[in-house]
Write a protein that holds these residues in place. Structure first.
Motif, short mmCIF file in Angstrom:
data_model
loop_
_atom_site.label_atom_id
_atom_site.label_comp_id
_atom_site.label_asym_id
_atom_site.label_seq_id
_atom_site.Cartn_x
_atom_site.Cartn_y
_atom_site.Cartn_z
N PHE A 238 -2.19 8.29 17.06
CA PHE A 238 -2.75 9.65 17.20
C PHE A 238 -4.27 9.59 17.11
N PRO A 239 -4.90 8.98 18.10
CA PRO A 239 -6.36 8.84 18.00
C PRO A 239 -7.08 10.18 17.94
N ALA A 240 -6.40 11.25 18.37
CA ALA A 240 -7.06 12.55 18.40
C ALA A 240 -7.01 13.25 17.05
N LEU A 241 -6.28 12.70 16.11
CA LEU A 241 -6.12 13.38 14.82
C LEU A 241 -6.66 12.51 13.69
N PRO A 242 -7.97 12.38 13.57
CA PRO A 242 -8.53 11.47 12.57
C PRO A 242 -8.20 11.85 11.13
N PHE A 243 -7.95 13.15 10.87
CA PHE A 243 -7.70 13.55 9.47
C PHE A 243 -6.37 13.02 8.96
N LEU A 244 -5.53 12.52 9.87
CA LEU A 244 -4.24 11.98 9.44
C LEU A 244 -4.39 10.61 8.78
N VAL A 245 -5.51 9.92 9.08
CA VAL A 245 -5.67 8.54 8.59
C VAL A 245 -5.58 8.42 7.06
N PRO A 246 -6.38 9.20 6.31
CA PRO A 246 -6.26 9.05 4.86
C PRO A 246 -4.87 9.39 4.33
N LEU A 247 -4.27 10.43 4.91
CA LEU A 247 -2.93 10.83 4.43
C LEU A 247 -1.93 9.70 4.63
N SER A 248 -2.00 9.08 5.82
CA SER A 248 -1.02 8.04 6.08
C SER A 248 -1.33 6.79 5.24
N ALA A 249 -2.62 6.58 4.91
CA ALA A 249 -2.97 5.45 4.04
C ALA A 249 -2.32 5.63 2.68
N PHE A 250 -2.42 6.84 2.20
CA PHE A 250 -1.85 7.18 0.91
C PHE A 250 -0.33 6.96 0.93
N PHE A 251 0.28 7.47 1.99
CA PHE A 251 1.72 7.34 2.16
C PHE A 251 2.12 5.86 2.26
N GLY A 252 1.35 5.09 3.03
CA GLY A 252 1.65 3.67 3.21
C GLY A 252 1.57 2.89 1.92
N ALA A 253 0.55 3.22 1.09
CA ALA A 253 0.40 2.53 -0.18
C ALA A 253 1.63 2.74 -1.04
N PHE A 254 2.10 3.99 -1.07
CA PHE A 254 3.27 4.29 -1.88
C PHE A 254 4.52 3.60 -1.37
N LEU A 255 4.67 3.65 -0.05
CA LEU A 255 5.87 3.09 0.56
C LEU A 255 5.93 1.59 0.28
N ALA A 256 4.80 0.91 0.46
CA ALA A 256 4.78 -0.54 0.24
C ALA A 256 5.13 -0.85 -1.21
N THR A 257 4.57 -0.09 -2.14
CA THR A 257 4.88 -0.31 -3.55
C THR A 257 6.37 -0.15 -3.82
N LEU A 258 6.94 0.91 -3.25
CA LEU A 258 8.37 1.16 -3.47
C LEU A 258 9.22 0.03 -2.92
N ILE A 259 8.86 -0.44 -1.70
CA ILE A 259 9.64 -1.52 -1.10
C ILE A 259 9.56 -2.78 -1.97
N ILE A 260 8.35 -3.11 -2.39
CA ILE A 260 8.17 -4.32 -3.19
C ILE A 260 8.95 -4.21 -4.49
N TYR A 261 8.87 -3.05 -5.11
CA TYR A 261 9.59 -2.89 -6.36
C TYR A 261 11.10 -2.94 -6.14
#
Lengths: 256, 333
Positions: free
Chosen positions: B111-134
């Motif tokens: 979604f190159p046209a929606l830059p404000f999504l980047v931080p949100l998805s970063a946040f979401f990705g951090a959580f998801l990765a932690t959950l998977i690892i745990y």
């Protein structure tokens, strides 16, 4: 001396499906020092972990003060029995802080130490002789001092039953005797002690009863004198035992 | 020997450092900000004055961003190091960086046209990765070592994913390089604030749970025999750490090194009592991030060096120096 504190009936325990200890029945009476001995890998430590509630039994039942061990909430259990495992870590904290951690099960939600908690911490340090070390960092202590500090923590936990897994390992002979007489002292102050020892002569000298294990089974559980006389110990370990008479009792030593 | 006095002095020094760093950060930048003009604007409530606008829309958000990100990452690192009892551990180990980076790149390419999504998805990705690892670690044997190995494996997979995305969508990813290096330039109040609330709550929780962390540091067997529910508590701490780091990453990008460096330095001065260590890490992390960001603005002015680059250039050698200087305060392995 005869009230049952912890009762194991037909307990099997181990990791995964394979039982290391099987069909084990034993009653630990209030006020005694009971020592578990047996060759390496016979399941002593597994058994102790099971008694401490760290390892759920595969089958059988453990009754602690008349209630199933599994029915205890973690903190209630930690107020009834304390467990000192082998090989403790050495965090960079002072002895006094370590000992005060023994009060953890008594702390409220705010983790605030009450005057009673402080008093118990103080008493535990006094009885184990670590008061002079109270402001030393754990990492600066010798092996013997560190072991005593951990014992003080367990004493501060103020439980009727102490489970000690090889408390004398890695200590020199002087500190071994010091630690064992400390255990004896705690016992005379009313604690029930179950411990694992490797040194047979220590086990014979410092216990009220000895449970002899072989390949995960209880061979016998007797007083030191009758166990020695039966010759079962000598047979299990493949050693020759010697008894030396001294004032007030016997000393034992073993040769190949 | 730990006594109370030097600890108080260390805290005082840290506070002074932080205040100095705040001033340094507020008064360095591409344009020289006139003190008087700003005071005039503030006094007369002149919201259209240049000084006022620079201060409120550029300097202040940037300074706040550095404070929040620095303290969040430092405390997150201290939490993870204590829970995993591993001196090497830092937020990237539980997948915060890899998860955040991968999802940020993915969003930037899809979604190159929606830059404000980047931080949100970063946040979401951090959580998801932690959950998977745990989750993997819990299934495989739930010891600390499996957790670390699972972290390395998942980070490896996600890094490969990031590389693949950079190759597949080279044009869209260019915009994300700032994010991958880590930078506070262009942070706005609206981008900062949802995350800042999470950070404040996380810092408060972490500082309140310091005592439990001390008990957990005795090892899981002893902690359990003291009546602690080790598994749920460890999960709580890791979730807290990923909340802190994930929130910071969402507006500051993938800042390395603060989470590793600051807890090590603080442990030297404050020992291992987490009731003191965690607040100290928060202060020191904020001060370090502020200083590095301000240095980046000031060194090659009018050009800016992103704070992530400076942190690694300064932090790396300093960390090596600490390693060579084997003193107290090291975590036992």
């Amino acid at each position: 001396m005869n009230e049952a504190l912890l009762q194991l009936s037909q307990v099997s325990a181990g990791y995964g499906p394979k039982a290391i200890v099987s069909d084990f029945s034993l009653t630990i009476r209030a006020g005694e020092i009971l020592t578990l001995v047996g060759p390496n890998g016979c399941g002593k430590s597994t058994l102790l972990k099971t008694m401490a509630g760290h390892l759920p039994p595969l089958s059988g039942q453990l009754m602690l003060q008349g209630k199933p061990l599994t029915s205890y909430a973690p903190k209630a259990l930690a107020k009834t029995l304390s467990f000192l495992p082998q090989g403790q870590p050495t965090p960079d904290i002072e002895v006094e802080q370590l000992v005060s951690h023994g009060r953890f099960p008594y702390l409220g939600f705010q983790r605030h130490m009450t005057p009673l908690d402080r008093q118990k911490t103080e008493e535990a340090m006094a009885i184990t002789g670590v008061l002079p070390l109270r402001h030393r960092l754990l990492s600066s202590l010798s092996g013997g001092e560190k072991q005593k500090a951990y014992l003080a923590m367990v004493v501060a936990q103020d439980t009727p039953l102490l489970l000690l897994d090889e408390p004398t390992t890695y200590l020199d002979i002087g500190h071994q005797f010091e630690l064992l007489s400390l255990v004896q002292h705690l016992n005379s102050a009313g604690k029930t002690v179950v411990m694992v020892l490797h040194d047979l002569s220590h086990a014979l000298a410092y216990s009220h009863r000895i449970a002899l294990l072989q390949q995960g089974r209880l061979l016998c559980c007797q007083t030191p004198a009758s166990l020695f006389a039966s010759g079962a110990m000598q047979q299990v370990f493949g050693v020759t035992g010697h008894q030396v008479c001294r004032e007030g009792g016997y000393d034992y030593y073993f040769t190949p | 020997m730990n006594s109370c006095k030097p600890i108080k002095r260390f805290f005082f020094v840290l506070l002074c450092l932080l205040l100095l760093a705040i001033c340094f950060s507020l008064f360095t930048g591409a344009t020289t900000l006139s003190w008087q003009e700003l005071l005039n604007d503030l006094a007369s409530a002149n919201q259209s004055g240049t000084a006022y606008r620079i201060f409120c829309y550029s300097r202040l958000p940037r300074t706040l961003a550095a404070i929040f990100a620095g303290s969040a990452l430092a405390v997150s690192g201290a939490l993870i190091q204590a829970v995993l009892n591993n001196a090497l551990a830092s937020p990237n180990l539980i997948g915060v960086n890899a998860g955040a980076g991968f999802f940020a790149l993915l969003t930037a390419s899809l979604f190159p046209a929606l830059p404000f999504l980047v931080p949100l998805s970063a946040f979401f990705g951090a959580f998801l990765a932690t959950l998977i690892i745990y989750g993997v670690a819990a299934k495989a044997g739930r010891s600390r070592i499996t957790l670390i190995l699972a972290g390395v494996a998942i980070s490896g997979i996600l890094s490969a994913g990031m590389d693949a995305l950079t190759l597949l969508f080279p044009d869209d990813v260019i915009g994300a390089t700032g994010f991958l290096i880590g930078s506070f330039s262009g942070v706005t109040m609206s981008g900062l604030f949802p995350a800042a609330y999470f950070i404040l709550a996380g810092l408060l929780c972490a500082c309140l749970m310091g005592y439990d962390l001390n008990v957990l540091a005795l090892g899981e067997t002893i902690a359990q025999s003291l009546g602690m529910r080790v598994m749920p508590l460890r999960f709580c701490f890791l979730a807290l750490a990923s909340l802190l780091a994930g929130s910071a990453v969402s507006f500051a990008g993938l800042l390395g090194f603060i989470g590793l460096l600051v807890p090590h330095v603080c442990r030297r001065f404050f020992g291992q009592d987490h009731r003191l260590l965690l607040p100290a890490c928060a202060l020191a992390g904020a001060a370090l991030a502020l200083c590095c960001d301000a240095l980046g603005k000031w060194l090659f002015a009018p050009f800016e060096v992103p704070v992530g680059i400076l942190l690694s250039f300064l932090g790396g050698p300093f960390f090596l120096f600490l390693l060579l200087q084997r003193g107290r305060g090291r975590l036992h392995e």
